[in-house]
Design a protein around this motif. Structure first.
Motif, PDB file in Angstrom:
ATOM      1  N   TYR A  23      17.666 -20.501 -10.081  1.00 46.01           N
ATOM      2  CA  TYR A  23      17.078 -20.741 -11.066  1.00 46.01           C
ATOM      3  C   TYR A  23      17.032 -19.274 -12.021  1.00 46.01           C
ATOM      4  O   TYR A  23      16.244 -18.378 -11.522  1.00 46.01           O
ATOM      5  CB  TYR A  23      15.473 -20.992 -10.994  1.00 46.01           C
ATOM      6  N   GLN A  24      18.203 -19.350 -12.657  1.00 49.61           N
ATOM      7  CA  GLN A  24      18.617 -17.892 -13.201  1.00 49.61           C
ATOM      8  C   GLN A  24      17.939 -17.706 -14.690  1.00 49.61           C
ATOM      9  O   GLN A  24      18.325 -18.506 -15.803  1.00 49.61           O
ATOM     10  CB  GLN A  24      20.049 -17.860 -13.216  1.00 49.61           C
ATOM     11  N   ALA A  25      17.413 -16.422 -14.836  1.00 48.92           N
ATOM     12  CA  ALA A  25      16.892 -16.093 -16.108  1.00 48.92           C
ATOM     13  C   ALA A  25      18.002 -16.038 -17.142  1.00 48.92           C
ATOM     14  O   ALA A  25      19.022 -15.794 -16.939  1.00 48.92           O
ATOM     15  CB  ALA A  25      16.089 -14.879 -16.162  1.00 48.92           C
ATOM     16  N   VAL A  26      17.609 -15.949 -18.516  1.00 47.33           N
ATOM     17  CA  VAL A  26      18.482 -15.736 -19.673  1.00 47.33           C
ATOM     18  C   VAL A  26      18.859 -14.572 -19.878  1.00 47.33           C
ATOM     19  O   VAL A  26      20.072 -14.525 -20.478  1.00 47.33           O
ATOM     20  CB  VAL A  26      17.927 -16.509 -20.888  1.00 47.33           C
ATOM     21  N   SER A  27      18.196 -13.506 -19.194  1.00 49.73           N
ATOM     22  CA  SER A  27      18.767 -12.154 -19.436  1.00 49.73           C
ATOM     23  C   SER A  27      20.187 -12.038 -18.629  1.00 49.73           C
ATOM     24  O   SER A  27      20.916 -11.043 -19.204  1.00 49.73           O
ATOM     25  CB  SER A  27      17.790 -11.110 -18.804  1.00 49.73           C
ATOM     26  N   GLY A  28      20.442 -13.089 -17.651  1.00 47.54           N
ATOM     27  CA  GLY A  28      21.897 -12.967 -17.172  1.00 47.54           C
ATOM     28  C   GLY A  28      22.915 -13.267 -18.142  1.00 47.54           C
ATOM     29  O   GLY A  28      24.056 -12.835 -17.840  1.00 47.54           O
ATOM     30  N   ALA A  29      22.455 -13.736 -19.169  1.00 38.47           N
ATOM     31  CA  ALA A  29      23.554 -13.778 -20.449  1.00 38.47           C
ATOM     32  C   ALA A  29      23.454 -12.635 -21.406  1.00 38.47           C
ATOM     33  O   ALA A  29      24.261 -12.990 -22.410  1.00 38.47           O
ATOM     34  CB  ALA A  29      23.364 -15.279 -21.144  1.00 38.47           C
ATOM     35  N   LYS A  32      21.360  -9.723 -23.708  1.00 33.69           N
ATOM     36  CA  LYS A  32      20.223  -9.654 -24.783  1.00 33.69           C
ATOM     37  C   LYS A  32      20.359 -10.874 -25.635  1.00 33.69           C
ATOM     38  O   LYS A  32      19.333 -11.401 -25.932  1.00 33.69           O
ATOM     39  CB  LYS A  32      20.505  -8.481 -25.325  1.00 33.69           C
ATOM     40  N   GLU A  33      21.599 -11.451 -25.864  1.00 38.71           N
ATOM     41  CA  GLU A  33      21.781 -12.498 -26.708  1.00 38.71           C
ATOM     42  C   GLU A  33      20.966 -13.633 -26.252  1.00 38.71           C
ATOM     43  O   GLU A  33      20.514 -14.614 -26.797  1.00 38.71           O
ATOM     44  CB  GLU A  33      23.147 -12.843 -26.954  1.00 38.71           C
ATOM     45  N   GLY A  34      21.053 -13.816 -24.959  1.00 40.13           N
ATOM     46  CA  GLY A  34      20.288 -14.962 -24.245  1.00 40.13           C
ATOM     47  C   GLY A  34      18.984 -15.047 -24.356  1.00 40.13           C
ATOM     48  O   GLY A  34      18.372 -15.896 -24.437  1.00 40.13           O
ATOM     49  N   ILE A  35      18.282 -13.684 -24.217  1.00 41.89           N
ATOM     50  CA  ILE A  35      16.942 -13.414 -24.393  1.00 41.89           C
ATOM     51  C   ILE A  35      16.674 -13.914 -25.751  1.00 41.89           C
ATOM     52  O   ILE A  35      15.704 -14.645 -26.158  1.00 41.89           O
ATOM     53  CB  ILE A  35      16.602 -12.091 -23.823  1.00 41.89           C
ATOM     54  N   ASP A  36      17.269 -13.524 -26.745  1.00 39.93           N
ATOM     55  CA  ASP A  36      16.960 -13.405 -28.200  1.00 39.93           C
ATOM     56  C   ASP A  36      17.067 -14.966 -28.317  1.00 39.93           C
ATOM     57  O   ASP A  36      16.201 -15.469 -29.169  1.00 39.93           O
ATOM     58  CB  ASP A  36      17.888 -12.756 -28.911  1.00 39.93           C
ATOM     59  N   GLU A  37      18.112 -15.764 -28.003  1.00 40.01           N
ATOM     60  CA  GLU A  37      18.042 -17.353 -28.051  1.00 40.01           C
ATOM     61  C   GLU A  37      16.958 -17.798 -27.771  1.00 40.01           C
ATOM     62  O   GLU A  37      16.517 -18.650 -28.222  1.00 40.01           O
ATOM     63  CB  GLU A  37      19.446 -17.830 -27.708  1.00 40.01           C
ATOM     64  N   LEU A  38      16.303 -17.560 -26.479  1.00 38.44           N
ATOM     65  CA  LEU A  38      15.340 -18.260 -25.834  1.00 38.44           C
ATOM     66  C   LEU A  38      14.091 -18.341 -26.809  1.00 38.44           C
ATOM     67  O   LEU A  38      13.453 -19.142 -27.223  1.00 38.44           O
ATOM     68  CB  LEU A  38      15.008 -17.677 -24.341  1.00 38.44           C
ATOM     69  N   TYR A  39      13.750 -16.777 -27.256  1.00 40.73           N
ATOM     70  CA  TYR A  39      12.656 -16.385 -27.869  1.00 40.73           C
ATOM     71  C   TYR A  39      12.674 -17.156 -29.409  1.00 40.73           C
ATOM     72  O   TYR A  39      11.782 -17.721 -29.864  1.00 40.73           O
ATOM     73  CB  TYR A  39      12.404 -15.075 -28.186  1.00 40.73           C
ATOM     74  N   GLU A  40      14.031 -17.154 -29.860  1.00 48.11           N
ATOM     75  CA  GLU A  40      13.927 -18.018 -31.479  1.00 48.11           C
ATOM     76  C   GLU A  40      13.898 -19.332 -31.106  1.00 48.11           C
ATOM     77  O   GLU A  40      13.567 -19.899 -32.118  1.00 48.11           O
ATOM     78  CB  GLU A  40      15.600 -17.223 -31.817  1.00 48.11           C
ATOM     79  N   SER A  75      14.352 -12.130 -14.394  1.00 48.13           N
ATOM     80  CA  SER A  75      14.272 -12.044 -12.788  1.00 48.13           C
ATOM     81  C   SER A  75      14.515 -13.670 -12.403  1.00 48.13           C
ATOM     82  O   SER A  75      14.210 -14.561 -12.849  1.00 48.13           O
ATOM     83  CB  SER A  75      12.712 -12.039 -12.569  1.00 48.13           C
ATOM     84  N   HIS A  76      15.519 -13.654 -11.599  1.00 48.17           N
ATOM     85  CA  HIS A  76      16.080 -14.996 -10.974  1.00 48.17           C
ATOM     86  C   HIS A  76      15.348 -15.311  -9.802  1.00 48.17           C
ATOM     87  O   HIS A  76      14.358 -14.526  -9.253  1.00 48.17           O
ATOM     88  CB  HIS A  76      17.555 -14.794 -10.427  1.00 48.17           C
ATOM     89  N   ALA A  77      15.265 -16.781  -9.595  1.00 52.08           N
ATOM     90  CA  ALA A  77      14.686 -17.280  -8.375  1.00 52.08           C
ATOM     91  C   ALA A  77      15.537 -18.261  -7.714  1.00 52.08           C
ATOM     92  O   ALA A  77      16.571 -18.642  -8.307  1.00 52.08           O
ATOM     93  CB  ALA A  77      13.427 -18.090  -8.763  1.00 52.08           C
ATOM     94  N   GLU A  78      15.405 -18.475  -6.576  1.00 52.92           N
ATOM     95  CA  GLU A  78      16.391 -19.185  -5.540  1.00 52.92           C
ATOM     96  C   GLU A  78      15.671 -20.121  -4.613  1.00 52.92           C
ATOM     97  O   GLU A  78      14.704 -19.443  -3.901  1.00 52.92           O
ATOM     98  CB  GLU A  78      17.615 -18.199  -4.838  1.00 52.92           C
ATOM     99  N   SER A  79      15.919 -21.107  -4.376  1.00 52.98           N
ATOM    100  CA  SER A  79      15.623 -22.049  -3.241  1.00 52.98           C
ATOM    101  C   SER A  79      16.726 -22.288  -2.324  1.00 52.98           C
ATOM    102  O   SER A  79      17.684 -22.525  -2.557  1.00 52.98           O
ATOM    103  CB  SER A  79      15.075 -23.181  -3.969  1.00 52.98           C
ATOM    104  N   ILE A  80      16.440 -21.536  -1.012  1.00 47.98           N
ATOM    105  CA  ILE A  80      17.327 -21.640  -0.045  1.00 47.98           C
ATOM    106  C   ILE A  80      17.120 -22.186   1.207  1.00 47.98           C
ATOM    107  O   ILE A  80      15.983 -22.220   1.888  1.00 47.98           O
ATOM    108  CB  ILE A  80      17.695 -20.038   0.167  1.00 47.98           C
ATOM    109  N   TYR A  81      18.000 -23.031   1.796  1.00 48.27           N
ATOM    110  CA  TYR A  81      17.904 -23.629   3.231  1.00 48.27           C
ATOM    111  C   TYR A  81      19.234 -22.865   4.068  1.00 48.27           C
ATOM    112  O   TYR A  81      20.083 -22.711   3.612  1.00 48.27           O
ATOM    113  CB  TYR A  81      17.885 -25.139   3.074  1.00 48.27           C
ATOM    114  N   VAL A  82      18.697 -22.517   4.863  1.00 53.46           N
ATOM    115  CA  VAL A  82      19.617 -21.852   6.142  1.00 53.46           C
ATOM    116  C   VAL A  82      19.583 -22.651   7.361  1.00 53.46           C
ATOM    117  O   VAL A  82      18.416 -23.208   7.759  1.00 53.46           O
ATOM    118  CB  VAL A  82      19.595 -20.566   6.213  1.00 53.46           C
ATOM    119  N   GLU A  83      20.651 -22.754   7.931  1.00 48.68           N
ATOM    120  CA  GLU A  83      20.877 -23.503   9.407  1.00 48.68           C
ATOM    121  C   GLU A  83      21.386 -22.439  10.206  1.00 48.68           C
ATOM    122  O   GLU A  83      22.523 -21.839  10.058  1.00 48.68           O
ATOM    123  CB  GLU A  83      21.735 -24.473   9.271  1.00 48.68           C
TER     124      GLU A  83
END
Length: 344
Positions: free
Chosen positions: A155-161, A163-171, A248-256
């Protein structure tokens, strides 16, 4: 190296470059000299670092003369300038994807495979942010019992794209609140012919799709994990999703795992692992969230629970600041390790 290093930062005016500067101050990172580099467009800007003003210079091959360590914020320029810097004697620690899968270039998370640093030939690669955040949670589990399989959804934040990604979210959010139309231009990727709104939405595509119908971002997690862990037999199924979160990203993880583990064993291992923080108290609704991990150094791990079907399965929820640990901090930690072990 008995003397302090001569340091260069490439991409000093961008998000990762600015994070380098913050971390220099926070971690009291010592250097003999500092050179701030960026594109021609940004050259001439003034930046304060540790109480001293520096002028940003245009990055050229000759910029790396008499430099011991060069911290590259990432981008396509790495392909051109990293070899030039290494040729002039600098050790390049690069945040781009250019060299990550090069067999001659170590791919390093200092808490996990610091021994690989010694194999460098002038360039060291910083892993993808999603890979770093995932493996900071999984390495302590792997040390208890080898991991056979990973199923991860990011679940990746727009800042991964950028400053333009952050700006687009806010706009977009502002336009939506006013009942106005907004034409998206950045996500899932600015280079693609079609773009989608991220405000109040999720986009299950980060980067381009490859021939196997997984995205480039997803396959980075597969290939980089195999390289960092020195275990190409781990089965990994990733799904990378862009979410309307600023940082800040988040991740749901299953491990075996090969051997069954208890929740208590896993919690203790994460609690004891440097760079990971156990945030797991579901009775009091305490678990990792992007708002809480933004600007934080450690990767937070919680919602640890046994799988309902597989006795060797563990599920967990992870969140970490991808600009910090996922990029700038990991890079700086590699430099700190090299300085501490007289490797420059």
């Amino acid at each position: 190296m008995s003397k302090l290093p001569r340091v260069a930062v490439l991409g000093a005016t961008g998000a990762v470059g600015q994070e380098f500067i913050r971390l220099f101050e926070e971690r009291n990172f010592q250097f003999a000299s500092l050179k701030l580099l960026a594109s021609k467009r940004s050259a001439g800007k003034k930046l304060m670092v540790c109480g001293k003003e520096y002028t940003v210079e245009e990055a050229k091959p000759e910029s790396f003369e008499n430099i011991d360590v060069a911290l590259f914020a990432g981008g396509s320029i790495s392909k051109t300038l990293a070899p030039e810097a290494a040729k002039r004697g600098a050790v390049v620690i690069d945040n781009s994807s250019t060299f990550r899968m090069d067999p001659e270039v170590p791919l390093v998370i200092p808490e996990i495979n610091p021994e690989d640093i010694a194999k460098h030939k002038g360039i060291i690669a910083n892993p993808n942010c999603s890979t770093i955040i995932m493996l900071m949670a999984l390495k302590p589990i792997y040390d208890l019992s080898r991991i056979k399989r990973i199923v991860v959804s990011t679940y990746q934040a727009v800042s991964g794209a950028g400053k333009e990604g952050i700006d687009e979210l806010y706009e977009e959010a502002a336009a939506f609140a006013k009942g106005e139309n907004y034409e998206p231009k950045i996500l899932p990727s600015a280079s693609l012919p079609k773009h989608y709104q991220i405000a109040y939405n999720l986009i299950p595509q980060i980067d381009i799709f490859l021939d196997n119908d997984y995205t480039k971002e997803e396959m980075k997690m597969v290939n980089e994990t195999h390289k960092i862990m020195h275990d190409a037999e781990i089965g990994i199924t990733p799904t990378a999703v862009r979410v309307p979160v600023a940082r800040s990203h988040a991740e749901s993880i299953y491990v075996e795992t090969e051997e069954p583990l208890t929740v208590e064993q896993v919690k203790k291992a994460i609690e004891d692992f440097e760079g990971a923080e156990l945030v797991d108290d579901v009775k009091n609704m305490i678990y990792p969230m992007p708002l809480d991990t933004s600007d934080k150094t450690d990767v937070a791990v919680g919602r640890i629970r046994k799988d309902l079907v597989n006795p060797n399965g563990i599920n967990l929820w992870v969140s970490g600041d991808q600009i910090r640990k996922g990029a700038a901090l990991n890079t700086l930690q590699i430099a700190e390790y090299m300085i501490a072990h007289d490797m420059l």
